[in-house]
Design a protein around this motif. Sequence first.
Motif, short mmCIF file in Angstrom:
data_model
loop_
_atom_site.label_atom_id
_atom_site.label_comp_id
_atom_site.label_asym_id
_atom_site.label_seq_id
_atom_site.Cartn_x
_atom_site.Cartn_y
_atom_site.Cartn_z
N ILE A 16 0.51 -1.30 -0.30
CA ILE A 16 0.06 -0.01 -0.19
C ILE A 16 1.00 1.39 -0.12
O ILE A 16 0.58 2.28 -1.30
N LEU A 17 1.78 0.99 0.57
CA LEU A 17 2.78 2.55 0.43
C LEU A 17 3.31 2.38 -0.28
O LEU A 17 3.52 3.63 -1.26
N THR A 104 -11.43 4.95 1.39
CA THR A 104 -12.15 3.81 2.17
C THR A 104 -11.23 2.78 0.93
O THR A 104 -11.31 2.96 -0.05
N LYS A 105 -10.63 1.58 1.37
CA LYS A 105 -9.35 0.90 0.26
C LYS A 105 -10.79 -0.44 -0.19
O LYS A 105 -12.14 -0.28 0.39
N PRO A 106 -10.63 -0.51 -1.97
CA PRO A 106 -10.14 -0.31 -2.73
C PRO A 106 -10.34 1.50 -2.99
O PRO A 106 -11.07 1.39 -3.03
N GLU A 111 -10.01 9.46 -7.21
CA GLU A 111 -10.35 8.97 -5.61
C GLU A 111 -8.96 9.44 -4.58
O GLU A 111 -9.79 10.34 -3.69
N LEU A 112 -7.45 9.10 -5.18
CA LEU A 112 -6.38 9.33 -3.81
C LEU A 112 -6.36 10.66 -4.36
O LEU A 112 -6.19 11.90 -3.17
N ALA A 113 -6.41 11.25 -5.51
CA ALA A 113 -5.92 13.03 -5.74
C ALA A 113 -6.98 13.94 -4.64
O ALA A 113 -7.29 14.83 -4.97
N GLU A 114 -8.34 13.32 -5.32
CA GLU A 114 -9.60 14.14 -5.33
C GLU A 114 -9.25 14.18 -3.58
O GLU A 114 -9.66 15.60 -2.89
#
Length: 439
Positions: A16-17, A104-106, A111-114
């Motif tokens: 994940i890292l 939430t994962k995944p 989504e991460l950028a937002e």
Amino acid sequence: MLKKENILLVDDDIQILELLQRHLTSMQYHTYSAVSVKEALYILKDTAIDLLITDINMPDINGIQLIKYMAEHYPDIPKLVVTGFPSIDDAMSVIKSGATEYITKPFTKTELAEAVKKSLEGAKPKNPIKKVAPREQHGYGEMIGASAAFKNVVEIIERVKDNHATILVQGESGTGKELVARSIHYSGKFARAPFIAVNCGAIPENLLEAELFGYTKGAFTGAYETRNGFFQAANNGTIFLDEIGNASMAVQGKLLRVLQEKEVTKVGSQKPEKLNVRVIAATNTSLDELIEKKHFREDLYYRLTVVSITVPPLRDRMSDIPFLVDRFLQKYGVEYKDRLVVITPDALEILKRYAWPGNIRELENVVQRAVIMSDGQVTAKHLPEQVKFRIDFPEQPLKPLRQMEKEYIEKVLIATGNNKTKAAQILEIDRKTLREKLK
């Protein structure tokens, strides 16, 4: 070209890292990685971080504790939580702990950028912080409080304030024993008479007797004139003997005579002088233990404890903290800022939670420093580290050398973005050896 934002990633899952690091690097962010909360705190200590992204479930210390710690020690850094528990209750728990956003994962790269964008934008203050409304003051004399423990002390003061009964005030250092003595004196009918406070621990033992009872000319080297002592100065009023346990046995003998006969004799004189003095003594040590060690007279102890008042420690009257804080804000706001200083709800909650081993004196010192460091509004960042949320790391078991080597190699690979050439250079081994170790 990398953006100016530094993002700290915390997750015990190496994959994940690496995924987070790869996505964020492609978005032109600069990243730091940590596989544990302890490692994250080391990075935070020496690095300017603009955003924290952390997992919740980690061994030993979890992400919620890290969020709570950062909410008080690094309140200006936004916190984005990556969680595998998408329920509403879990989300609310994360936000209440101090997180700015959560995903939430995944999750996808979009989504991460937002989430990162929203977290960084949310860090910019839009509205002024809410202030705590002034509270109605509660107290007695110079003392402040409204708790049951405080009221118990006030009840005893009410019963003794108008007579000359000898009183022993007991309590931990910093609880306000002298304030209790002053309240007894100034709230009663003897308020216009003298109140003399003497710290028996601050006067050298060889001078204490002369300072308390006075001396005649020529009584000892340097006695060039006859002088009255503190007891004569307090005649018809109150003498407060703080740290009475530090008095020598000789002084204790004279104190006993004062209490029994209502008279004192100057050093170097044989003539006693009649006095009418109320004696209030105080101690933060156990006189019972001093009696057992033969360092304190038992007969004097019983004379001093006609009335005994035990001043509660601040941890036993936590509900009084807001009133005490208001008083100190007013006092030091006027002294240092020439205006009223206020405190934010978050900062007050920190002060209400701390155990205060130094009692009211420690609280006053903390508020005084916060007022000096603030611009009229005390926030969490103005409070010292020791009063904020702490993380107690469990003691780490001893590990085999092979395990330690594995963990360190993983750490170097994370730091280098999985660049094996750079990792081998840092480890001072060749790539072939590194490949063998990775297998």
